[in-house]
Design a protein around this motif. Structure first.
Motif, PDB file in Angstrom:
ATOM      1  N   LYS A  50       0.892  -1.495  -0.515  1.00 22.62           N
ATOM      2  CA  LYS A  50       0.051   0.263  -0.002  1.00 22.62           C
ATOM      3  C   LYS A  50       1.025   1.248   0.004  1.00 22.62           C
ATOM      4  O   LYS A  50       0.589   1.905  -0.689  1.00 22.62           O
ATOM      5  CB  LYS A  50      -0.759   0.099   1.419  1.00 22.62           C
ATOM      6  N   THR A  51       1.971   1.543   0.957  1.00 23.43           N
ATOM      7  CA  THR A  51       2.758   3.027   1.055  1.00 23.43           C
ATOM      8  C   THR A  51       3.497   2.485  -0.083  1.00 23.43           C
ATOM      9  O   THR A  51       3.400   3.498  -0.824  1.00 23.43           O
ATOM     10  CB  THR A  51       3.431   2.659   2.484  1.00 23.43           C
ATOM     11  N   GLU A  52       3.766   1.866  -0.553  1.00 27.37           N
ATOM     12  CA  GLU A  52       5.000   1.283  -1.365  1.00 27.37           C
ATOM     13  C   GLU A  52       3.900   1.945  -2.383  1.00 27.37           C
ATOM     14  O   GLU A  52       4.772   2.754  -4.424  1.00 27.37           O
ATOM     15  CB  GLU A  52       5.288  -0.411  -2.030  1.00 27.37           C
ATOM     16  N   ILE A 133      -1.050   9.118   2.963  1.00 29.46           N
ATOM     17  CA  ILE A 133      -2.041   9.547   4.237  1.00 29.46           C
ATOM     18  C   ILE A 133      -1.378   8.751   4.472  1.00 29.46           C
ATOM     19  O   ILE A 133      -3.105   7.636   3.971  1.00 29.46           O
ATOM     20  CB  ILE A 133      -2.951  10.361   3.570  1.00 29.46           C
ATOM     21  N   ASP A 134      -0.551   7.970   5.084  1.00 30.65           N
ATOM     22  CA  ASP A 134      -0.776   6.898   5.934  1.00 30.65           C
ATOM     23  C   ASP A 134      -1.330   6.412   7.374  1.00 30.65           C
ATOM     24  O   ASP A 134      -1.061   7.040   8.237  1.00 30.65           O
ATOM     25  CB  ASP A 134       0.475   6.355   5.528  1.00 30.65           C
ATOM     26  N   GLU A 135      -2.350   5.282   6.741  1.00 31.97           N
ATOM     27  CA  GLU A 135      -2.377   4.385   7.783  1.00 31.97           C
ATOM     28  C   GLU A 135      -3.843   5.732   8.782  1.00 31.97           C
ATOM     29  O   GLU A 135      -3.629   5.603  10.037  1.00 31.97           O
ATOM     30  CB  GLU A 135      -1.591   4.142   9.092  1.00 31.97           C
ATOM     31  N   ILE A 136      -4.585   5.791   7.168  1.00 27.98           N
ATOM     32  CA  ILE A 136      -5.350   7.074   7.997  1.00 27.98           C
ATOM     33  C   ILE A 136      -6.186   5.995   8.936  1.00 27.98           C
ATOM     34  O   ILE A 136      -7.156   6.953  10.277  1.00 27.98           O
ATOM     35  CB  ILE A 136      -6.565   7.191   7.106  1.00 27.98           C
TER      36      ILE A 136
HETATM   37 MG   LIG Z   1       2.196   1.182   4.995  1.00 29.59          MG
END
Ligand SMILES: [Mg+2]
Ligand SMILES: Nc1ncnc2c1ncn2[C@@H]1O[C@H](COP(=O)(O)OP(=O)(O)OP(=O)(O)O)[C@@H](O)[C@H]1O
Length: 297
Positions: A50-52, A133-136
């Motif tokens: 997801k982040t990648e 917006i990571d890990e909302i």
């Molecule tokens: Mg992540």
């Protein structure tokens, strides 16, 4: 290239070129996001990319990545902007005593005294950025509400300064591990991308991309075992991140095969709970042992 991509195919190829192998709908949703200007909510288990994806999109689109890492208690001061109190204080002290309060006030609430946090940086940037917006799901609902306003209007109101409108439109990705249900209002404003564990061939490609030195047969066996392990009822099934780590570990150890002994030695790279280790040793380890005892004809 910083123009918008021309087709889904372009995005798929572009992501691949920067080292991200998009599966199923990833390229499609990313393409739509760049063309419709809508944020994407990316959900899925831990370690599935997801982040990648946000990092890869930024690289491919040749845009700066602005990242807001969410956590419990994250507030506007850390996400949007805050006043630089120290600097304001110094300014007030430096001001001669006959300066009127109004002058001082006008001065210390100027842009020079503003500390821009990620959301504001993304909005105020002259060049379009990718905003992650990571890990909302780690934040609370009030924060989500503030974000909604930002994501629909692309502007920020600062009482002392007025409105700051976006000069450019960022591509926005929000990621969530689903630790809490996000509001309908947020979901309505976003495109949705569910990232799951990839199928066998796709994961094999990803592992080979990250660890090309690993023997092809070993890589295939590794991915097959990972898929078997995922089918067990574990607290934390291994993700793509674990597959990649495992491949690297096997290369370092010079493993030429994943036999029972190698598996036992290295399985803590992919399984990280005491009880899961027992389950995996009993179910997968034993299977490998049987296979070792019975060499393929
Ligand atoms: Mg992540
Ligand atoms: N499609 C892909 N192509 C290439 N590499 C990938 C892909 N998917 C995942 N990876 C790799 O898997 C690892 C984990 O990815 P990432 O950190 O993005 O996971 P995540 O979904 O954000 O996990 P978490 O929820 O724990 O934050 C990274 O090293 C990334 O490079």
């Amino acid at each position: 290239m910083s123009e918008n991509p021309g087709s889904v195919q372009d995005v798929a190829q572009g992501l691949t070129e920067v080292g991200y192998l998009p599966g199923g709908s990833t390229a499609l949703v990313s393409y739509l996001a760049t063309r419709l200007g809508k944020p994407v909510l990316v959900e899925g288990p831990a370690g599935v990319g997801k982040t990648e994806l946000a990092k890869a999109l930024a690289k491919y689109l040749d845009r700066t990545l602005v990242r807001l890492q969410c956590y419990e208690g994250l507030d506007e001061a850390k996400a949007l902007y805050e006043w630089n109190y120290r600097k304001q204080l110094l300014r007030i002290q430096a001001e001669s005593s006959d300066a009127g309060w109004q002058d001082v006030q006008d001065d210390i609430f100027g842009e020079e005294f503003l500390l821009a946090r990620p959301l504001m940086t993304a909005i105020a940037s002259a060049e379009p950025v990718v905003l992650l917006i990571d890990e909302i799901d780690k934040t609370d609902q009030e924060f989500e509400a503030m974000l909604l306003e930002l994501l629909s209007d692309f502007q920020i109101s600062i009482p002392e300064l007025g409105r700051i409108e976006a000069k450019t439109h960022p591509v926005v990705l929000l990621t969530s591990n689903n630790t809490r249900e996000l509001t309908e209002a947020l979901k309505r404003r976003c495109l949705y991308l569910w990232l799951d564990y990839p199928d066998l061939e796709h994961e094999l490609e990803i592992v080979r991309l990250h660890s090309p030195e690993l023997d092809e047969k070993v890589a295939r066996k590794l991915v097959e075992i990972i898929h078997q392990v995922r089918e067990l009822d574990l607290k934390k099934p291994p993700s793509i991140a674990e597959s990649i780590d495992w491949a690297r570990a096997l290369i370092l150890l010079g493993a030429e095969d994943i036999d029972q002994a190698t598996f036992k030695e290295t399985m803590s790279v992919i399984v990280k709970h005491r009880t899961d280790l027992d389950t995996v040793a009993a179910r997968v380890g034993v299977k490998l042992e049987a296979a070792d005892a019975q060499p393929a004809a």
